[in-house]
Design a protein around this motif. Structure first.
Motif, short mmCIF file in Angstrom:
data_model
loop_
_atom_site.label_atom_id
_atom_site.label_comp_id
_atom_site.label_asym_id
_atom_site.label_seq_id
_atom_site.Cartn_x
_atom_site.Cartn_y
_atom_site.Cartn_z
N LEU A 34 0.91 -0.97 0.18
CA LEU A 34 -0.45 0.06 -0.09
C LEU A 34 1.35 1.25 0.07
CD1 LEU A 34 -2.74 1.10 0.44
CD2 LEU A 34 -3.11 1.17 2.95
N ARG A 82 -8.60 4.39 -5.83
CA ARG A 82 -8.42 3.58 -7.06
C ARG A 82 -7.64 3.03 -7.16
NH1 ARG A 82 -12.89 2.64 -9.75
NH2 ARG A 82 -14.37 4.38 -9.65
N LEU A 85 -6.43 0.95 -4.48
CA LEU A 85 -6.63 0.05 -4.92
C LEU A 85 -6.01 -0.96 -5.76
CD1 LEU A 85 -10.32 0.78 -4.02
CD2 LEU A 85 -8.61 0.08 -2.53
N ASP A 86 -6.29 -0.35 -7.08
CA ASP A 86 -5.98 -1.52 -8.51
C ASP A 86 -4.18 -1.81 -7.98
OD1 ASP A 86 -7.55 -0.81 -9.78
OD2 ASP A 86 -7.73 0.89 -10.84
N ALA A 89 -4.11 -4.74 -4.99
CA ALA A 89 -5.04 -5.88 -5.29
C ALA A 89 -4.29 -7.13 -6.71
CB ALA A 89 -6.66 -5.71 -5.99
N CYS A 102 -10.79 -5.13 -1.52
CA CYS A 102 -9.90 -3.78 -2.40
C CYS A 102 -11.50 -3.91 -3.74
CB CYS A 102 -9.25 -4.59 -3.56
SG CYS A 102 -7.03 -3.79 -2.31
N LYS A 106 -13.98 -0.66 -4.59
CA LYS A 106 -13.90 -0.08 -6.27
C LYS A 106 -15.30 -0.13 -6.57
CE LYS A 106 -11.06 -2.61 -8.05
NZ LYS A 106 -10.03 -3.49 -9.32
N PHE A 138 -7.18 1.62 4.07
CA PHE A 138 -6.87 2.05 1.91
C PHE A 138 -7.69 3.50 2.37
CE2 PHE A 138 -7.38 -2.69 2.78
CZ PHE A 138 -6.03 -3.12 1.47
#
Length: 288
Positions: A34, A82, A85-86, A89, A102, A106, A138
């Motif tokens: 992260l 976003r 998270l992308d 993941a 995640c 989204k 997150f």
């Protein structure tokens, strides 16, 4: 003010180092991924900063010019979320549960952004109830990128001469811990470390960072543990925060080292002390 070129990459590196000997290694490694994403995001940061009027008002009243509570966030912070998270993941080997979180976040970005704005408000206010503990790290990470970017581009000469005790002079958030620095003019000085924007500010040692008392201050550590980590407690307000010593470990990083030293938190709880503030990468649900 935070060093935008390295603030999150240094945290990621420290998290990976600490994970090598930690019972919560898997979580530390997840937070390292992260932090990697945060470093990429802050490098591309672009959002409106404080207006001249807001800076003037802050200076005249001795208030943080980038105060998180009440700040009208640019929707770009959700784009940052976003991207984080992308990235996480997509990392090979990330636990399924993290990928699931995640994916759910989204979905909320696409169909229920208002609920994320409400969660962001709760996190910035450091509420201890009605917090989604799985989603919080997150969302907080995206908010960290946003405010670290604001602070990193802010002219420190425009900071008020004084600000309320115990909060970040840039954004008004609570510190996660403090670090006693080594080298140069900072040698031997203790700096409080903002949990949101990574700004650091000086506080005289042997002073409670919560209530400003200088009496009945004590220091606690884990027997046989690192000499670089202690908990500074105050018997006036019965709170504590951790303090890290660079002379004992040059690479201490306040957010990472605080997260990796949960055993010390357990000890302090058993001794009857409460944390003065939490860690931005770990949120535990409490009943409201």
């Amino acid at each position: 003010m935070p060093e935008l070129a390295s603030v999150f990459s240094a945290r990621a590196a420290r998290l990976r180092q600490l994970a090598q000997v930690s019972p919560i290694a898997q979580y530390l490694l997840l937070m390292a991924h992260l932090a990697d994403a945060q470093q990429h995001a802050v490098a591309a940061f672009s959002a409106p900063g404080a207006s001249a009027d807001r800076i003037a008002l802050a200076q005249s009243h001795g208030m943080p010019p980038l105060q998180a509570i009440g700040w009208l966030r640019d929707p770009i912070w959700r784009d940052m979320l976003r991207a984080l998270l992308d990235h996480v993941a997509g990392v090979s080997g990330v636990p399924f549960q993290a990928v699931k979180v995640c994916t759910a976040l989204k979905e909320r970005l696409d169909h229920d952004a208002d609920s994320l704005e409400e969660l962001a408000q709760a996190l910035l206010a450091e509420r201890e109830y009605d917090i989604d503990g799985a989603a919080a790290p997150f969302v907080m990470a995206a908010l960290q990128v946003y405010w670290t970017g604001l602070a990193g581009h802010f002219d420190e000469l425009q900071l008020p001469v004084v600000s309320p005790f115990g909060v970040c002079p840039a954004c008004g958030s609570l510190p996660v811990a403090s670090v006693v620095r080594v080298g140069g003019k900072q040698d031997g000085c203790r700096y409080m470390c903002c949990s949101l924007c990574a700004t650091e500010w000086h506080l005289v040692r042997v002073t409670c960072s919560h209530c400003q008392q200088t009496k009945d201050i004590a220091y606690h550590s884990i027997e046989g543990g690192s000499e670089a980590i202690r908990a500074e407690s105050c018997d006036h307000c019965h709170t504590y925060r951790k303090i890290f010593y660079q002379e004992k470990d040059l690479y201490v990083e306040p957010v990472a080292d605080d997260l990796a030293s949960l055993a010390l938190d357990m000890l302090m709880g058993e001794e009857g002390y409460s944390r003065a503030s939490g860690n931005p990468l770990l949120w535990q649900h409490a009943e409201g």
